[in-house]
Design an enzyme around this catalytic site. Sequence first.
Site, mmCIF file in Angstrom:
data_model
loop_
_atom_site.group_PDB
_atom_site.id
_atom_site.type_symbol
_atom_site.label_atom_id
_atom_site.label_comp_id
_atom_site.label_asym_id
_atom_site.label_seq_id
_atom_site.Cartn_x
_atom_site.Cartn_y
_atom_site.Cartn_z
ATOM 1 N N GLN A 19 8.495 -9.505 -1.376
ATOM 2 C CA GLN A 19 6.986 -9.495 -0.066
ATOM 3 C C GLN A 19 6.120 -10.681 -0.566
ATOM 4 O OE1 GLN A 19 6.721 -8.242 2.822
ATOM 5 N NE2 GLN A 19 9.438 -8.417 3.271
ATOM 6 N N CYS A 43 22.908 2.955 1.179
ATOM 7 C CA CYS A 43 22.666 3.858 2.481
ATOM 8 C C CYS A 43 24.291 3.572 2.642
ATOM 9 C CB CYS A 43 21.865 3.672 3.354
ATOM 10 S SG CYS A 43 20.298 3.849 2.665
ATOM 11 N N THR A 267 -0.837 3.430 -9.449
ATOM 12 C CA THR A 267 -0.743 4.780 -10.435
ATOM 13 C C THR A 267 -2.622 4.416 -10.761
ATOM 14 O OG1 THR A 267 -0.243 3.227 -12.471
ATOM 15 C CG2 THR A 267 1.548 4.079 -11.336
ATOM 16 N N ASN A 268 -2.250 5.768 -11.957
ATOM 17 C CA ASN A 268 -3.572 5.847 -12.617
ATOM 18 C C ASN A 268 -4.377 4.768 -13.203
ATOM 19 O OD1 ASN A 268 -1.945 6.610 -13.867
ATOM 20 N ND2 ASN A 268 -3.611 6.929 -16.073
ATOM 21 N N ILE A 269 -3.240 3.661 -13.729
ATOM 22 C CA ILE A 269 -3.505 2.790 -14.070
ATOM 23 C C ILE A 269 -3.774 1.415 -13.207
ATOM 24 C CG2 ILE A 269 -2.939 0.679 -15.797
ATOM 25 C CD1 ILE A 269 -2.323 3.106 -17.926
ATOM 26 N N ASN A 271 -3.545 -2.180 -12.969
ATOM 27 C CA ASN A 271 -2.563 -2.784 -12.794
ATOM 28 C C ASN A 271 -1.168 -2.552 -12.687
ATOM 29 O OD1 ASN A 271 -3.237 -2.524 -15.418
ATOM 30 N ND2 ASN A 271 -2.311 -4.461 -15.412
ATOM 31 N N TYR A 273 1.580 -0.330 -10.981
ATOM 32 C CA TYR A 273 1.852 0.111 -9.411
ATOM 33 C C TYR A 273 3.493 1.023 -9.388
ATOM 34 C CZ TYR A 273 -1.306 -3.043 -7.427
ATOM 35 O OH TYR A 273 -2.867 -3.698 -6.692
ATOM 36 N N ALA A 274 3.518 1.221 -8.540
ATOM 37 C CA ALA A 274 5.410 2.185 -8.463
ATOM 38 C C ALA A 274 5.685 2.390 -7.093
ATOM 39 C CB ALA A 274 4.785 3.506 -8.932
ATOM 40 N N LYS A 427 13.060 14.674 33.244
ATOM 41 C CA LYS A 427 11.919 15.329 32.365
ATOM 42 C C LYS A 427 13.257 15.878 31.835
ATOM 43 C CE LYS A 427 9.487 18.698 35.196
ATOM 44 N NZ LYS A 427 9.591 20.235 35.554
#
EC number: 1.8.1.14
Length: 438
Positions: A19, A43, A267-269, A271, A273-274, A427
Amino acid sequence: MNKIIIVGAVAGGATCASQIRRLDKESEIIVFEKDRDMSFANCALPYYIGNVIEDRRKVLAYTPNQFYDKKQITVKTYHEVIQINDERQTVTVLNHQTNQTFEESYDTLILSPGASANRLNTHSDISFTVRNLEDTETIDTFITNTKAQRALVVGAGYISLEVLENLHHRGLDVTWIHRSTNINKLMDQDMNQPIIDEIEKRNITYRFNEEISHVNGHEVTFTSGKVENFDLIIEGVGTHPNSQFIKSSNVILNDKGYIPVNHNFQTNIPNIYALGDVITSHYRHVNLPAQVPLAWGAHRGASIIAEQLSGNSSIHFKGYLGNNIVKFFDYTLASVGIKPNELKNFDYDMVEVKQGAHAGYYPGNSPLHLRVYFEKDSRKLIRAAAVGKQGADKRIDVLSMAMMNNATVDDLTEFEVAYAPPYSHPKDLINLIGYKAQ
């Protein structure tokens, strides 16, 4: 130019890399994967064991060479990230083929290391887990080479249920055990009765409140005192996040080892990501945290991270609905919304309908059980579950969309069904839920 390091190359990591490249043709993207294969269909693995899916190529989407040729993304398999230095913006990588380590710098780090299967202390050569394509091929080869006939499946989650069905489909004599009577925990327990019915219809041995005490060769001793011989044991006793290496960094983990992320999958940082099985986030429709290790969330996270990195800051994650489904022999069991054990957080009512999946006079009809939970005050939908041989998936997906749009139970009377006798009722069951709630 942004240098992006991605940890993990299966559903979350490989999709995220794809992406990003779709939106960004310039940045350098390197993906490290600790195992042999990348971009395989998790899966599909139980169905590969059962020979329902026979062609390995249908399970494996890309090899690293194919991925690079098509997308100019470097994937290094057998390369495990073992340490993060977020202050220097480097990762330490172990090459499992050479046993050497090296450092790689990054501008942006994306964590998608997934989860690992929990193991029993069997210390047995006949005991396996089903977590990746290597595991699956090992099991397939083992069954073929040893001419295995008797299999023991331990656990009662989706993987165990799917493997149980597929081993039976392959012709093995299967025994199923679980440590409690609480099976398929995402489903209301009384709605799991078709699982037992399908097991008993096929004369498959099962025992609840049973565990393995120890294994000696092919001889398995159980906590009940029973002793039986098996050729194969499949352990499906849950998973744990692959987050041990993250503890070397300043990335925050919760008490269970999962990474809390915000609506951008940061995340808390900022740059770092998770995404995927390693994260915890929130529900979309209620104010509760949510940890949903399913494929949709990994793919959605990949898209949002890619949009964020391309500069589109208007697209955010709105939360999980936890939509899930499993096939077990002739039945489909599905649910959406909060988990059964989270209902205690709400003052709720429940409405259910049991009716044929389509018009009763049309051949091939079968019962469908639909149940919906809603808040008493707001009347907003918070959970739904469906079980049947036909139509469970359709109703749950409709209710997922209803929850996504904050529908009330009364709104369900307005649902306009696509009606013809082979498919539904004038219905529909969803309409009946709304009328009964009134």
